[in-house]
Design an enzyme around this catalytic site. Sequence first.
Site, PDB file in Angstrom:
ATOM      1  N   HIS A 112      -7.147   2.744   4.088  1.00 16.96           N
ATOM      2  CA  HIS A 112      -6.843   3.400   5.364  1.00 16.96           C
ATOM      3  C   HIS A 112      -8.104   3.559   6.227  1.00 16.96           C
ATOM      4  O   HIS A 112      -8.016   3.592   7.450  1.00 16.96           O
ATOM      5  CB  HIS A 112      -6.255   4.801   5.128  1.00 16.96           C
ATOM      6  CG  HIS A 112      -4.797   4.812   4.751  1.00 16.96           C
ATOM      7  ND1 HIS A 112      -4.347   4.405   3.522  1.00 16.96           N
ATOM      8  CD2 HIS A 112      -3.699   5.185   5.456  1.00 16.96           C
ATOM      9  CE1 HIS A 112      -3.022   4.549   3.474  1.00 16.96           C
ATOM     10  NE2 HIS A 112      -2.606   5.008   4.638  1.00 16.96           N
ATOM     11  N   ASP A 129       0.866  -1.181   0.000  1.00 18.70           N
ATOM     12  CA  ASP A 129       0.000   0.000   0.000  1.00 18.70           C
ATOM     13  C   ASP A 129       0.900   1.228   0.000  1.00 18.70           C
ATOM     14  O   ASP A 129       2.117   1.112   0.198  1.00 18.70           O
ATOM     15  CB  ASP A 129      -0.887  -0.017   1.265  1.00 18.70           C
ATOM     16  CG  ASP A 129      -1.780   1.214   1.389  1.00 18.70           C
ATOM     17  OD1 ASP A 129      -2.387   1.623   0.383  1.00 18.70           O
ATOM     18  OD2 ASP A 129      -1.876   1.786   2.493  1.00 18.70           O
ATOM     19  N   SER A 130       0.298   2.390  -0.152  1.00 13.45           N
ATOM     20  CA  SER A 130       1.069   3.637  -0.045  1.00 13.45           C
ATOM     21  C   SER A 130       1.586   3.837   1.376  1.00 13.45           C
ATOM     22  O   SER A 130       2.499   4.618   1.594  1.00 13.45           O
ATOM     23  CB  SER A 130       0.169   4.819  -0.408  1.00 13.45           C
ATOM     24  OG  SER A 130      -0.939   4.858   0.478  1.00 13.45           O
ATOM     25  N   CYS A 150      -4.561  -1.453  -1.812  1.00  8.34           N
ATOM     26  CA  CYS A 150      -4.707  -0.011  -2.000  1.00  8.34           C
ATOM     27  C   CYS A 150      -5.584   0.208  -3.229  1.00  8.34           C
ATOM     28  O   CYS A 150      -5.247  -0.264  -4.326  1.00  8.34           O
ATOM     29  CB  CYS A 150      -3.324   0.596  -2.238  1.00  8.34           C
ATOM     30  SG  CYS A 150      -3.338   2.359  -2.602  1.00  8.34           S
ATOM     31  N   GLU A 177      -2.008   7.862   8.909  1.00  6.39           N
ATOM     32  CA  GLU A 177      -0.564   7.548   8.873  1.00  6.39           C
ATOM     33  C   GLU A 177       0.119   7.986  10.173  1.00  6.39           C
ATOM     34  O   GLU A 177       1.063   7.366  10.622  1.00  6.39           O
ATOM     35  CB  GLU A 177       0.107   8.271   7.697  1.00  6.39           C
ATOM     36  CG  GLU A 177      -0.170   7.653   6.348  1.00  6.39           C
ATOM     37  CD  GLU A 177       0.473   6.283   6.174  1.00  6.39           C
ATOM     38  OE1 GLU A 177       1.656   6.131   6.493  1.00  6.39           O
ATOM     39  OE2 GLU A 177      -0.230   5.360   5.717  1.00  6.39           O
ATOM     40  N   CYS A 229     -11.084   3.260   0.520  1.00  7.36           N
ATOM     41  CA  CYS A 229      -9.633   3.426   0.699  1.00  7.36           C
ATOM     42  C   CYS A 229      -9.265   2.538   1.874  1.00  7.36           C
ATOM     43  O   CYS A 229      -9.977   2.522   2.893  1.00  7.36           O
ATOM     44  CB  CYS A 229      -9.323   4.885   0.994  1.00  7.36           C
ATOM     45  SG  CYS A 229      -7.639   5.190   1.591  1.00  7.36           S
TER      46      CYS A 229
END
Length: 263
Positions: free
Chosen positions: A187, A11-12, A74, A153, A185
């Site tokens: 996240h 993932d990012s 992602c 994050e 998403c």
Amino acid sequence: MNNNAPVGVFDSGVGGLSVLAEIRQRLPNESLLYVADSAHVPYGEKSPEFIRQRCREIAQFLLGQGAKALVLACNTATVAGAADLRELYPDLPIVGMEPAVKPAAATTRSGVVGVLATTGTLKSAKFAALLDRFAGDVRVVTQPCPGLVEQIEAGDLNGPVTRALLERYVQPLLAAGCDTLILGCTHYPFIKPLLRQMVPADISLIDTGAAVAKQLQRLLAERNLLAWPSDVKQHFWCSADPQKMQSVLPALGLDNAEVMAFK
Ligand code: DGL
């Protein structure tokens, strides 16, 4: 290919760990490798060409580590890079993610569904095709959420800034009459408890992590690649400061995970 070779997940940033948790639950025998491209998070505002290139580099690294399959944990990387990776590695099981428009459209009662996702996902041709294919008569209201990924994050899952951002993004969807919100998403499942507090109890919140784990299981089974019970391993890499990621992991439900540097 060895059945007990690991599955590579990326993932990012830390978002894909929500998918990793679903894979761990459904496929407890699988060893897992995880790369967080934290030096380039968020992907949501970056060009598809840039993300595609990152996907290539990360895929190459994970294959070099012996991965038998890849999971693009992602949504944004999937719209930018999944087709390219499938072309590069036609024999490799590759699982991508997409916002859960199909199940949402099938279960909405109000006929209005909201999608929270990154700008990159929402403006992609792949997302437009998903709506064409599955939305039918359902009205789909989209909401890009800049800033939210950065909060997650940082491990801030319910502080005032995260709360205010999420309020701002969710209110228009509720005002539009959505009875189902798609977390588009990887996240966002980490802020599902916060979101739950903000919306009436009868609003459904849908994400795709469990479906992705199921699809991975299907692809591995098809190729006779499911792992046998053995010593299960889990390794983490991050392209930014590994210490920083490591310090956030307990807030995301992962204790004692060591993070290595990915260049
Ligand atoms: N976790 C990501 C997704 O599912 C991307 C977040 C970002 O880097 O913008 O879309």
